[in-house]
Each structure stands twice: as structure tokens, then as C-alpha cells.
Motif scaffolding. Sequence first.
Motif, PDB file in Angstrom:
ATOM      1  N   VAL A   1      92.388  12.697 -25.560  1.00 22.23           N
ATOM      2  CA  VAL A   1      91.974  11.320 -25.845  1.00 22.23           C
ATOM      3  C   VAL A   1      90.858  11.292 -26.885  1.00 22.23           C
ATOM      4  CG1 VAL A   1      90.847   9.271 -24.878  1.00 22.23           C
ATOM      5  CG2 VAL A   1      92.711  10.375 -23.621  1.00 22.23           C
ATOM      6  N   LYS A   2      89.899  12.169 -26.748  1.00 22.02           N
ATOM      7  CA  LYS A   2      88.794  12.220 -27.722  1.00 22.02           C
ATOM      8  C   LYS A   2      89.290  12.534 -29.123  1.00 22.02           C
ATOM      9  CE  LYS A   2      84.903  13.360 -24.693  1.00 22.02           C
ATOM     10  NZ  LYS A   2      83.864  14.365 -24.340  1.00 22.02           N
ATOM     11  N   LYS A   3      90.394  13.282 -29.188  1.00 25.02           N
ATOM     12  CA  LYS A   3      90.927  13.672 -30.496  1.00 25.02           C
ATOM     13  C   LYS A   3      91.596  12.502 -31.210  1.00 25.02           C
ATOM     14  CE  LYS A   3      92.158  16.727 -33.643  1.00 25.02           C
ATOM     15  NZ  LYS A   3      91.162  17.459 -34.464  1.00 25.02           N
ATOM     16  N   ILE A   4      92.364  11.676 -30.463  1.00 24.32           N
ATOM     17  CA  ILE A   4      93.156  10.633 -31.126  1.00 24.32           C
ATOM     18  C   ILE A   4      92.651   9.223 -30.860  1.00 24.32           C
ATOM     19  CG2 ILE A   4      95.242  12.058 -31.094  1.00 24.32           C
ATOM     20  CD1 ILE A   4      96.232  10.280 -28.776  1.00 24.32           C
ATOM     21  N   ALA A   5      91.825   9.047 -29.831  1.00 24.30           N
ATOM     22  CA  ALA A   5      91.323   7.693 -29.517  1.00 24.30           C
ATOM     23  C   ALA A   5      89.908   7.786 -28.973  1.00 24.30           C
ATOM     24  CB  ALA A   5      92.254   7.015 -28.511  1.00 24.30           C
ATOM     25  N   PRO A   6      88.952   8.181 -29.815  1.00 18.49           N
ATOM     26  CA  PRO A   6      87.570   8.355 -29.339  1.00 18.49           C
ATOM     27  C   PRO A   6      86.946   7.080 -28.797  1.00 18.49           C
ATOM     28  CG  PRO A   6      87.680   8.421 -31.742  1.00 18.49           C
ATOM     29  CD  PRO A   6      89.084   8.459 -31.249  1.00 18.49           C
ATOM     30  N   GLU A   7      87.545   5.919 -29.106  1.00 17.66           N
ATOM     31  CA  GLU A   7      86.998   4.649 -28.605  1.00 17.66           C
ATOM     32  C   GLU A   7      87.318   4.447 -27.115  1.00 17.66           C
ATOM     33  OE1 GLU A   7      91.214   3.799 -29.854  1.00 17.66           O
ATOM     34  OE2 GLU A   7      89.526   5.010 -30.591  1.00 17.66           O
ATOM     35  N   ILE A   8      88.244   5.245 -26.580  1.00 15.72           N
ATOM     36  CA  ILE A   8      88.605   5.140 -25.163  1.00 15.72           C
ATOM     37  C   ILE A   8      87.635   5.976 -24.330  1.00 15.72           C
ATOM     38  CG2 ILE A   8      90.386   5.628 -23.430  1.00 15.72           C
ATOM     39  CD1 ILE A   8      91.087   3.302 -25.204  1.00 15.72           C
ATOM     40  N   SER A   9      87.098   5.375 -23.301  1.00 20.40           N
ATOM     41  CA  SER A   9      86.177   6.069 -22.396  1.00 20.40           C
ATOM     42  C   SER A   9      86.980   6.827 -21.335  1.00 20.40           C
ATOM     43  CB  SER A   9      85.239   5.061 -21.731  1.00 20.40           C
ATOM     44  OG  SER A   9      84.446   5.700 -20.751  1.00 20.40           O
ATOM     45  N   VAL A  10      86.580   8.072 -21.065  1.00 17.10           N
ATOM     46  CA  VAL A  10      87.252   8.915 -20.064  1.00 17.10           C
ATOM     47  C   VAL A  10      86.247   9.285 -18.985  1.00 17.10           C
ATOM     48  CG1 VAL A  10      88.529  11.040 -19.628  1.00 17.10           C
ATOM     49  CG2 VAL A  10      88.786   9.861 -21.839  1.00 17.10           C
ATOM     50  N   GLU A  11      86.586   8.957 -17.754  1.00 19.21           N
ATOM     51  CA  GLU A  11      85.713   9.266 -16.628  1.00 19.21           C
ATOM     52  C   GLU A  11      86.515  10.016 -15.571  1.00 19.21           C
ATOM     53  OE1 GLU A  11      82.920   7.037 -13.264  1.00 19.21           O
ATOM     54  OE2 GLU A  11      84.030   5.869 -14.748  1.00 19.21           O
ATOM     55  N   LYS A  12      86.044  11.207 -15.201  1.00 18.53           N
ATOM     56  CA  LYS A  12      86.737  12.004 -14.184  1.00 18.53           C
ATOM     57  C   LYS A  12      86.078  11.788 -12.826  1.00 18.53           C
ATOM     58  CE  LYS A  12      86.328  15.673 -16.818  1.00 18.53           C
ATOM     59  NZ  LYS A  12      86.360  17.074 -17.295  1.00 18.53           N
ATOM     60  N   ARG A  13      86.907  11.418 -11.832  1.00 16.54           N
ATOM     61  CA  ARG A  13      86.419  11.154 -10.478  1.00 16.54           C
ATOM     62  C   ARG A  13      87.259  11.948  -9.475  1.00 16.54           C
ATOM     63  NH1 ARG A  13      86.801   4.542 -10.816  1.00 16.54           N
ATOM     64  NH2 ARG A  13      85.407   4.203 -12.607  1.00 16.54           N
ATOM     65  N   GLY A  14      86.983  13.197  -9.344  1.00 25.89           N
ATOM     66  CA  GLY A  14      87.768  14.027  -8.432  1.00 25.89           C
ATOM     67  C   GLY A  14      89.207  14.144  -8.894  1.00 25.89           C
ATOM     68  N   ARG A  15      90.148  13.630  -8.090  1.00 28.75           N
ATOM     69  CA  ARG A  15      91.560  13.678  -8.445  1.00 28.75           C
ATOM     70  C   ARG A  15      91.931  12.614  -9.468  1.00 28.75           C
ATOM     71  NH1 ARG A  15      95.234  13.220  -3.365  1.00 28.75           N
ATOM     72  NH2 ARG A  15      96.784  13.418  -5.035  1.00 28.75           N
ATOM     73  N   GLU A  16      91.042  11.688  -9.735  1.00 31.00           N
ATOM     74  CA  GLU A  16      91.329  10.598 -10.658  1.00 31.00           C
ATOM     75  C   GLU A  16      90.659  10.821 -12.013  1.00 31.00           C
ATOM     76  OE1 GLU A  16      91.733   6.848  -7.524  1.00 31.00           O
ATOM     77  OE2 GLU A  16      90.260   6.807  -9.147  1.00 31.00           O
ATOM     78  N   THR A  17      91.382  10.423 -13.043  1.00 32.24           N
ATOM     79  CA  THR A  17      90.807  10.349 -14.385  1.00 32.24           C
ATOM     80  C   THR A  17      91.019   8.923 -14.856  1.00 32.24           C
ATOM     81  OG1 THR A  17      91.377  12.662 -14.842  1.00 32.24           O
ATOM     82  CG2 THR A  17      90.873  11.260 -16.730  1.00 32.24           C
ATOM     83  N   VAL A  18      89.939   8.225 -15.144  1.00 36.27           N
ATOM     84  CA  VAL A  18      90.014   6.792 -15.457  1.00 36.27           C
ATOM     85  C   VAL A  18      89.749   6.579 -16.949  1.00 36.27           C
ATOM     86  CG1 VAL A  18      89.130   4.490 -14.946  1.00 36.27           C
ATOM     87  CG2 VAL A  18      89.239   6.233 -13.128  1.00 36.27           C
ATOM     88  N   LEU A  19      90.675   5.878 -17.594  1.00 38.08           N
ATOM     89  CA  LEU A  19      90.537   5.533 -19.007  1.00 38.08           C
ATOM     90  C   LEU A  19      90.218   4.041 -19.106  1.00 38.08           C
ATOM     91  CD1 LEU A  19      93.688   7.369 -20.455  1.00 38.08           C
ATOM     92  CD2 LEU A  19      91.439   8.316 -19.905  1.00 38.08           C
ATOM     93  N   SER A  20      89.228   3.724 -19.898  1.00 35.16           N
ATOM     94  CA  SER A  20      88.845   2.320 -20.060  1.00 35.16           C
ATOM     95  C   SER A  20      88.483   2.063 -21.519  1.00 35.16           C
ATOM     96  CB  SER A  20      87.665   1.967 -19.144  1.00 35.16           C
ATOM     97  OG  SER A  20      86.566   2.818 -19.387  1.00 35.16           O
ATOM     98  N   GLY A  21      88.329   0.812 -21.846  1.00 39.92           N
ATOM     99  CA  GLY A  21      88.065   0.434 -23.235  1.00 39.92           C
ATOM    100  C   GLY A  21      89.219  -0.414 -23.731  1.00 39.92           C
ATOM    101  N   ASN A  22      89.613  -0.229 -24.971  1.00 47.15           N
ATOM    102  CA  ASN A  22      90.742  -0.984 -25.529  1.00 47.15           C
ATOM    103  C   ASN A  22      92.059  -0.315 -25.105  1.00 47.15           C
ATOM    104  OD1 ASN A  22      92.370  -2.700 -26.910  1.00 47.15           O
ATOM    105  ND2 ASN A  22      91.553  -2.242 -28.946  1.00 47.15           N
ATOM    106  N   THR A  23      92.310  -0.312 -23.804  1.00 47.35           N
ATOM    107  CA  THR A  23      93.442   0.430 -23.246  1.00 47.35           C
ATOM    108  C   THR A  23      94.790  -0.194 -23.588  1.00 47.35           C
ATOM    109  OG1 THR A  23      93.096  -0.775 -21.172  1.00 47.35           O
ATOM    110  CG2 THR A  23      92.162   1.434 -21.326  1.00 47.35           C
TER     111      THR A  23
END
Length: 301
Positions: free
Chosen positions: A60-82
Amino acid sequence: MNYSVEAKRQLCDVPTEGYELPLLSAIVHTCALLSRDSSGLKIKLISANRYLGGTVEKSVKKIAPEISVEKRGRETVLSGNTLEFLCRLGIMDVSKDGTLMLANELPKAITKKDEDKRAYLRGAFLGGGSLSVSAWHLEIGVTNAAYARSLRTLVSDYGLNTHIFERKGKYIVYLKKREDICDFLALIGATKVMLDLTQKLAENKTRRDSFARTNLELSNMQRTIDVGVVQAENIRLIESCMGLSKLGDKLYEVAKLRLADESLSYDDIAARLSISKGSVRYRFSKIAELAETLRKKDGLK
């Protein structure tokens, strides 16, 4: 070894450079939940694969750095201009009247090249796949029938025997043939696991062949003994009724060997008497005919 976990670990180590879009598209399509809160639309990736979050974050950081990535255990949450991000991934589509809707097929725009297709299948397995070696079963679970058919077509295009069945509201694209499973793992980049399984297949085949040879040898040995027991009974009958000396030299010599050892094979007797196996078989057939004649004469069974 848990081959499913190991395969996913290895796949997360495969370089994503240049193939981030198809990889992420498949991951999101197979294991994402969309939710909305006051901050907007969020993409939740839920997976037991603890390595997936790092792979997603890096891509995600490579192709859409504007998207926020948050890792929460088994979950990975993407937010921003999703929403725009989902459109780039080919997961959301715009209808002719301008309505946004979920795409039901593979995004052809980002899966044109062979390497893109392989990356897409890698992402699909990472997001919704599992592997069982004990039952030789590899599957990818999805929630849409049309998408499952589209995914099956992509896998089948590589000459793999692919099937679909429905289970608890999900559509399972799966492989059952051992060779197909190994080929699929090689196709998506899980080469080490593929080599381990190939070796396992070879070892299992060697073991099965060994068991088959042993069983055949035991079966032949038992058959030889059974035949020898019957022949010895015939010879003892002849001996009690008329004596073995009246058999003639050729029949007498095989009769004596059989009485000495009921387990001798025709090959063993032929070697000891320096005659052919066919001659041994013929002599025992003459002994059997004589014994049958004596039984009928004396009213024996």
C-alpha cells in the motif's frame, strides 16, 4: 509442519515490486470487510496469517501512500480515500448511470500479463486460501459465485483441474490432484513448500511401491505354500496306496522334493533338478491326475 501456514509465510517473502495492484486486489477481494464510521469507509482485512499485515502495508505504501494502514492483531485496517483505492484495485466499478457497485469478476485491467495473473493468484491464496496435505486439498474461499467462476477460469487457464462447490454461504474454488496442487504452489511462488511436497509425494510413492512389492511377494509365497500342501497330500495318498517307487524316476524325484519341503517353488525344484519350470509343472499335473484316479477308485474325497 503446517503447510498452509508455511506456504503463506513464504508467499509474504516474495518480492511485490511492480505487482502490488493485482496482489492487493486479490487480497482485498478475498478477505476484506467494508465498514463505515464517522471518519469514512474503512477496509478491514481479517486473516490468521500474521505475515499478511506487513505485506499489505509495504504494498500500500508503494502504490497508495495516502492510504493509512493500521495493524490490529489479526486485522489490518485501511482508511483514507478508500473508495478511490477500491476502484484502482478493480473491486469497485462504476455503472453506466454512475452508480458505484462491487465488481463480480477479476479486474482485467490489472491482470493482463502473466506475472500480474500469478501475483493475483498469490494474493487470492494469501487472503482466502488454505492447504491440507493429509487430504490433498487446496482451496480459496470467496463470497460471490460469479467471482468464484472468474477465479476458477484463471486457475484453469494454467492447465490445472479446478472445481467449485458451495459451503456455508461461501464459494470454494479448489484443487484435489496432488500434482495440480504442487503446480499451483510453484505458480504463485511457494517454491520451497512445493519442493517439500514433491519430495513427500516421491517418498510416499516409494513407500507404496515397496508395500505393493512386499504384499505381492507374500501373496506369491502363500500361493506357493498352498499349492505345495495340496501336492504333498496327493503324494502321500499315492504313497499309502501304491508306494512312490511305482511313479517312475521323473515323477519320483519331484515327489521326494515336495515331501521334503512343501514351500519350494517350481523355480526352486527346477533349479535343483536342472530341468525347466514347465517340466516341473507337467510332472506335478501327472501326480495330481494319478491321485484323483486313486480317490475315485477308493471312493475318497
